[in-house]
Design a protein around this motif. Structure first.
Motif, PDB file in Angstrom:
ATOM      1  N   SER A  11     -38.749  48.188  47.869  1.00  0.00           N
ATOM      2  CA  SER A  11     -38.268  46.806  47.791  1.00  0.00           C
ATOM      3  C   SER A  11     -38.094  46.366  46.341  1.00  0.00           C
ATOM      4  O   SER A  11     -38.763  46.857  45.434  1.00  0.00           O
ATOM      5  CB  SER A  11     -39.252  45.871  48.493  1.00  0.00           C
ATOM      6  N   GLU A  12     -37.175  45.430  46.156  1.00  0.00           N
ATOM      7  CA  GLU A  12     -36.973  44.861  44.820  1.00  0.00           C
ATOM      8  C   GLU A  12     -38.256  44.203  44.320  1.00  0.00           C
ATOM      9  O   GLU A  12     -38.584  44.265  43.144  1.00  0.00           O
ATOM     10  CB  GLU A  12     -35.830  43.837  44.838  1.00  0.00           C
ATOM     11  N   GLY A  13     -39.007  43.570  45.242  1.00  0.00           N
ATOM     12  CA  GLY A  13     -40.262  42.922  44.859  1.00  0.00           C
ATOM     13  C   GLY A  13     -41.260  43.901  44.288  1.00  0.00           C
ATOM     14  O   GLY A  13     -41.932  43.615  43.291  1.00  0.00           O
ATOM     15  N   CYS A  15     -40.529  46.850  42.912  1.00  0.00           N
ATOM     16  CA  CYS A  15     -39.984  47.280  41.615  1.00  0.00           C
ATOM     17  C   CYS A  15     -40.271  46.236  40.545  1.00  0.00           C
ATOM     18  O   CYS A  15     -40.688  46.571  39.430  1.00  0.00           O
ATOM     19  CB  CYS A  15     -38.480  47.519  41.716  1.00  0.00           C
ATOM     20  N   ASP A  16     -40.066  44.972  40.882  1.00  0.00           N
ATOM     21  CA  ASP A  16     -40.335  43.895  39.921  1.00  0.00           C
ATOM     22  C   ASP A  16     -41.813  43.826  39.564  1.00  0.00           C
ATOM     23  O   ASP A  16     -42.172  43.604  38.398  1.00  0.00           O
ATOM     24  CB  ASP A  16     -39.882  42.545  40.493  1.00  0.00           C
ATOM     25  N   ALA A  17     -42.692  44.034  40.552  1.00  0.00           N
ATOM     26  CA  ALA A  17     -44.133  43.979  40.296  1.00  0.00           C
ATOM     27  C   ALA A  17     -44.560  45.094  39.341  1.00  0.00           C
ATOM     28  O   ALA A  17     -45.350  44.866  38.412  1.00  0.00           O
ATOM     29  CB  ALA A  17     -44.912  44.057  41.605  1.00  0.00           C
ATOM     30  N   TRP A  19     -42.579  46.648  37.202  1.00  0.00           N
ATOM     31  CA  TRP A  19     -41.972  46.338  35.914  1.00  0.00           C
ATOM     32  C   TRP A  19     -42.833  45.327  35.166  1.00  0.00           C
ATOM     33  O   TRP A  19     -43.118  45.499  33.982  1.00  0.00           O
ATOM     34  CB  TRP A  19     -40.556  45.794  36.122  1.00  0.00           C
ATOM     35  N   LEU A  20     -43.251  44.257  35.862  1.00  0.00           N
ATOM     36  CA  LEU A  20     -44.070  43.225  35.231  1.00  0.00           C
ATOM     37  C   LEU A  20     -45.387  43.807  34.732  1.00  0.00           C
ATOM     38  O   LEU A  20     -45.833  43.501  33.621  1.00  0.00           O
ATOM     39  CB  LEU A  20     -44.334  42.079  36.203  1.00  0.00           C
ATOM     40  N   GLN A  21     -46.002  44.665  35.529  1.00  0.00           N
ATOM     41  CA  GLN A  21     -47.254  45.296  35.120  1.00  0.00           C
ATOM     42  C   GLN A  21     -47.039  46.103  33.836  1.00  0.00           C
ATOM     43  O   GLN A  21     -47.835  46.018  32.895  1.00  0.00           O
ATOM     44  CB  GLN A  21     -47.769  46.201  36.236  1.00  0.00           C
TER      45      GLN A  21
END
Length: 110
Positions: A11-13, A15-17, A19-21
């Protein structure tokens, strides 16, 4: 949905999580973390674990190979159980939540 290099759908979510980490870490601490994971010998620490232990690992983890981590750990930790997830990648608990949680619940219920 986003696809990874090996074709898994994530999920994009998620992937974003991740990336943020990664972006939240400083360069020096991130480097030091990698050094600790690759250079620290945890053998004696693992031998001291004295509770039933579940080790869950995917056999397609390309970040932390199963042979040098989970399969070695289960030999060192007294009363350990190894659950190998066929096709499981790194980040198994986030990528295959239902399978991971089911295996964990089964272990806890004993």
């Amino acid at each position: 949905m986003a696809s990874t290099a090996r074709g898994a759908t994530v999920s994009e979510g998620l992937c974003d999580a991740f990336w943020l980490q990664g972006m939240s870490a400083g360069i020096k601490p991130a480097y030091d973390c990698i050094e600790q994971f690759s250079a620290t010998d945890f053998t004696e620490n693992l031998k001291k674990i004295d509770v039933p232990t579940l080790i869950v690992h995917g056999d397609d983890d390309r970040i932390v190979p199963i042979e040098t981590s989970a399969k070695r750990s289960v030999q060192l930790v007294p009363n350990a159980t190894l659950k190998v997830c066929p096709g499981g990648a790194h980040g198994l608990a986030q990528l295959e939540v239902e399978r991971f949680n089911s295996d964990l619940l089964h272990f806890i219920e004993g």
